[in-house]
Design a protein around this motif. Structure first.
Motif, PDB file in Angstrom:
ATOM      1  N   GLU A 102      -1.550   4.269  -4.147  1.00  8.89           N
ATOM      2  CA  GLU A 102      -1.794   2.997  -3.847  1.00  8.89           C
ATOM      3  C   GLU A 102      -3.095   2.658  -4.027  1.00  8.89           C
ATOM      4  O   GLU A 102      -3.491   1.498  -4.627  1.00  8.89           O
ATOM      5  CB  GLU A 102      -1.440   2.830  -2.394  1.00  8.89           C
ATOM      6  CG  GLU A 102       0.173   2.732  -2.065  1.00  8.89           C
ATOM      7  CD  GLU A 102       0.845   1.580  -2.698  1.00  8.89           C
ATOM      8  OE1 GLU A 102       0.183   0.755  -2.940  1.00  8.89           O
ATOM      9  OE2 GLU A 102       2.261   1.742  -2.890  1.00  8.89           O
ATOM     10  N   TYR A 113      -2.380   2.632  -8.862  1.00 10.24           N
ATOM     11  CA  TYR A 113      -1.702   1.263  -9.028  1.00 10.24           C
ATOM     12  C   TYR A 113      -3.133   0.331  -9.122  1.00 10.24           C
ATOM     13  O   TYR A 113      -2.868  -0.546  -9.749  1.00 10.24           O
ATOM     14  CB  TYR A 113      -1.286   0.876  -7.785  1.00 10.24           C
ATOM     15  CG  TYR A 113       0.098   1.868  -7.698  1.00 10.24           C
ATOM     16  CD1 TYR A 113       0.834   2.121  -8.682  1.00 10.24           C
ATOM     17  CD2 TYR A 113       0.701   1.771  -6.335  1.00 10.24           C
ATOM     18  CE1 TYR A 113       2.046   2.925  -8.695  1.00 10.24           C
ATOM     19  CE2 TYR A 113       2.147   2.430  -6.181  1.00 10.24           C
ATOM     20  CZ  TYR A 113       2.661   3.008  -7.147  1.00 10.24           C
ATOM     21  OH  TYR A 113       3.706   3.719  -7.229  1.00 10.24           O
ATOM     22  N   GLN A 157      -3.290  -2.086 -12.417  1.00 12.49           N
ATOM     23  CA  GLN A 157      -3.385  -3.482 -12.311  1.00 12.49           C
ATOM     24  C   GLN A 157      -4.686  -4.120 -13.038  1.00 12.49           C
ATOM     25  O   GLN A 157      -4.655  -5.084 -13.697  1.00 12.49           O
ATOM     26  CB  GLN A 157      -3.814  -4.029 -10.807  1.00 12.49           C
ATOM     27  CG  GLN A 157      -3.668  -5.352 -10.413  1.00 12.49           C
ATOM     28  CD  GLN A 157      -2.328  -6.053 -10.959  1.00 12.49           C
ATOM     29  OE1 GLN A 157      -1.295  -5.444 -10.862  1.00 12.49           O
ATOM     30  NE2 GLN A 157      -2.328  -7.352 -11.304  1.00 12.49           N
ATOM     31  N   GLU A 168       4.128   2.315 -14.307  1.00 13.61           N
ATOM     32  CA  GLU A 168       4.106   1.569 -12.599  1.00 13.61           C
ATOM     33  C   GLU A 168       5.422   1.833 -12.217  1.00 13.61           C
ATOM     34  O   GLU A 168       5.640   2.165 -11.110  1.00 13.61           O
ATOM     35  CB  GLU A 168       3.332   0.675 -12.679  1.00 13.61           C
ATOM     36  CG  GLU A 168       3.275   0.100 -11.115  1.00 13.61           C
ATOM     37  CD  GLU A 168       2.416  -1.250 -11.022  1.00 13.61           C
ATOM     38  OE1 GLU A 168       2.203  -1.823  -9.807  1.00 13.61           O
ATOM     39  OE2 GLU A 168       2.241  -1.966 -12.128  1.00 13.61           O
ATOM     40  N   ARG A 228       7.010   3.702  -9.072  1.00 15.78           N
ATOM     41  CA  ARG A 228       7.492   3.158  -7.882  1.00 15.78           C
ATOM     42  C   ARG A 228       8.852   3.624  -7.514  1.00 15.78           C
ATOM     43  O   ARG A 228       9.490   3.391  -6.573  1.00 15.78           O
ATOM     44  CB  ARG A 228       7.328   1.652  -8.189  1.00 15.78           C
ATOM     45  CG  ARG A 228       6.110   1.193  -7.868  1.00 15.78           C
ATOM     46  CD  ARG A 228       5.825  -0.479  -7.907  1.00 15.78           C
ATOM     47  NE  ARG A 228       4.406  -0.821  -7.858  1.00 15.78           N
ATOM     48  CZ  ARG A 228       3.543  -0.829  -6.997  1.00 15.78           C
ATOM     49  NH1 ARG A 228       3.840  -0.437  -5.630  1.00 15.78           N
ATOM     50  NH2 ARG A 228       2.300  -1.485  -7.033  1.00 15.78           N
TER      51      ARG A 228
END
Length: 489
Positions: A26, A30, A34, A116, A120
């Motif tokens: 997290e 990620y 991003q 990603e 997930r």
């Protein structure tokens, strides 16, 4: 007296105050994905012939209006560490191939976006990246660009030789069958290294002293003229007395301030730059069919022209209504020259317009279906990432991307490997790229895929971000590394 507040236990207590630490999916993975996705989205709308322009104002408040990804990234000065990895991959593509920088960004962004999704749904990072892969002597510097404001793009021309936005120093403005002497020193009398005092008592002594300097300069210029040299190019200032004797012996005089221009001119005319004002021997002199002063628009230019087309250096004289337009055309010329360089190393070509990417996606997907275990998910997502290229082309052309991609897959399933997106059609349509002569270089595609994949893998392998506290004090100046670098002239 202030109380000592103990730090929280763990990794943070080992770092200085002000340091930052992120870890895990997290916080680190990620976040990095991003940042890279946002960078990719920025340049994605500029991909392809119908891509939009970006207006970038850099830290020096210079305006750039371009859709060239390499220029956009260079002027943005990206600071995020993960996004910098993608930028570095794009710069490597620029150095290796000279084109395809936006392909690297779009493809790397698509790879990370699909990676990603795998993370997930529960795959580990190692499973998500399990399938990722861990000749010519043409010199692009031989093609020079001279930008002259005015007229239009269609007034541009190619000249075998070199063009400088300069004026001649003396009265002679045109020479045929030029024999050129090149000096890296100023065109002036010799100056002693030590200071001296001369005591002059009479007017006659003063006249004799001046005549001695004049006769010395006269002898130097006469000796150069006696070798047959009728053009002198100097890299320093030109003294008034030296200019007088150059006119007397009918020698054309050109001054070039840049040492890089001197080197390129020596390469063009086959001369050797001399460090002192000595008469050149035959081997040290250069030759050119004609040297003349010309006026292009309202700009004075000196032209060193070869009549034969086998010269070492050629110059493209670009015309345009604005500086921004000419800058963009210069980048297009640079891409074209680099493409020629790539073709001298490897002549293989692949169909463009998204045809190669769709065929790769189809074949990699077929391979993924034969693989057992979790790695087939990574293989299929890797194949899906190739769809980002024709999707970006379709979106920038204003047609429905999903419809185009489904049509491309349908045609490729029938065995038509060369079919790609028709960007000129107003509706989603496809056509044969080979027949339309829309081709990409094999090396350009190869390096773009390799560098984008390596950059994506590097970003995904990062599971911790540790930033030390910035050092205090004044920041070091960040000017140009080489003050004499004329690459932006």
């Amino acid at each position: 007296m202030a109380l000592h507040v103990p730090k929280a236990p763990g990794f943070a207590q080992m770092l200085k105050d002000g340091a930052k630490h992120f870890s895990g999916l997290e916080e680190a993975v990620y976040r990095n994905i991003q940042a890279c996705k946002e960078l990719s989205q920025t340049t994605r709308t500029a991909y392809g012939p119908n891509g939009m322009n970006k207006m970038v104002i850099n830290r020096l408040e210079k305006l750039f209006v371009t859709n060239d990804a390499a220029t956009i990234l260079r002027e943005l000065e990206v600071q995020h560490p993960a996004a910098k990895m993608i930028v570095m991959a794009s710069h490597m593509q620029e150095q290796e191939v000279g084109d395809g920088t936006n392909f690297v960004l779009v493809f790397a962004g698509a790879l990370l976006e699909l990676a990603e999704e795998l993370l997930r749904i529960g795959l580990s990072v190692s499973e998500a990246i399990s399938i990722f892969p861990d000749s010519g002597n043409f010199n692009v510097d031989n093609i020079r660009v001279c930008k002259i404001l005015g007229s239009g793009i269609y007034s541009s021309s190619v000249l075998h030789g070199m063009v400088f936005k300069k004026e001649t120093e003396g009265d002679v403005t045109s020479v045929k069958d030029a024999k050129i002497a090149v000096y890296s020193c100023p065109f002036d009398g010799m100056i002693t290294e030590t200071k001296g005092t001369v005591l002059i008592k009479t007017a006659e002594e003063l006249m004799n002293f001046s005549k001695g300097e004049e006769s010395l300069m006269d002898a130097q210029v006469k000796a150069i003229a006696s070798t047959g040299a009728n053009v002198i190019v100097t890299g320093g200032k030109v003294a008034d007395m030296a200019l007088h004797y150059a006119n007397k012996y009918n020698i054309m005089l050109v001054r070039l301030n840049s040492k890089w221009d001197l080197r390129r001119l020596c390469k063009t005319v086959g001369a050797t730059a001399l460090p002192r004002l000595t008469p050149p021997v035959l081997e040290e002199m250069g030759h050119c069919d004609s040297v003349y002063l010309s006026e292009v628009g309202d700009t004075q230019v000196v032209v060193f022209k070869h009549e034969k087309e086998d010269g070492a250096i050629s110059t493209i004289v670009l015309r345009g209504s604005t500086d921004n337009l000419m800058d963009d055309i210069e980048r297009a010329v640079d891409d074209g020259v680099n493409t020629f360089k790539v073709l001298t190393r490897d002549k293989r070509l692949v169909p463009g317009g998204g045809a190669t990417e769709i065929e790769l996606a189809k074949q990699i997907t077929s391979y993924g279906e034969t693989c057992p275990g979790l790695e087939q998910y990574a293989i299929k997502k890797f194949a899906e990432a190739f769809e980002a290229i024709p999707r970006a082309l379709a979106e920038n052309s204003g047609v429905k991307a999903n419809e185009v991609i489904s049509k491309l897959y349908a045609v490729h399933q029938e065995g038509n490997k060369n079919v790609g997106l028709d960007i000129e059609a107003e509706v989603p349509a496809v056509k044969d790229m080979l027949e339309a002569s829309i081709l990409d270089t094999y090396l350009g595609k190869y390096w773009a895929i390799k560098l984008a994949t390596n950059a994506a893998v590097t970003v995904l392998r990062v599971d911790q971000i540790i930033m030390a506290k910035p050092a205090g004090g004044p920041k070091p100046p960040s000017g140009k590394k080489d003050w004499d670098d004329d690459q932006n002239d």
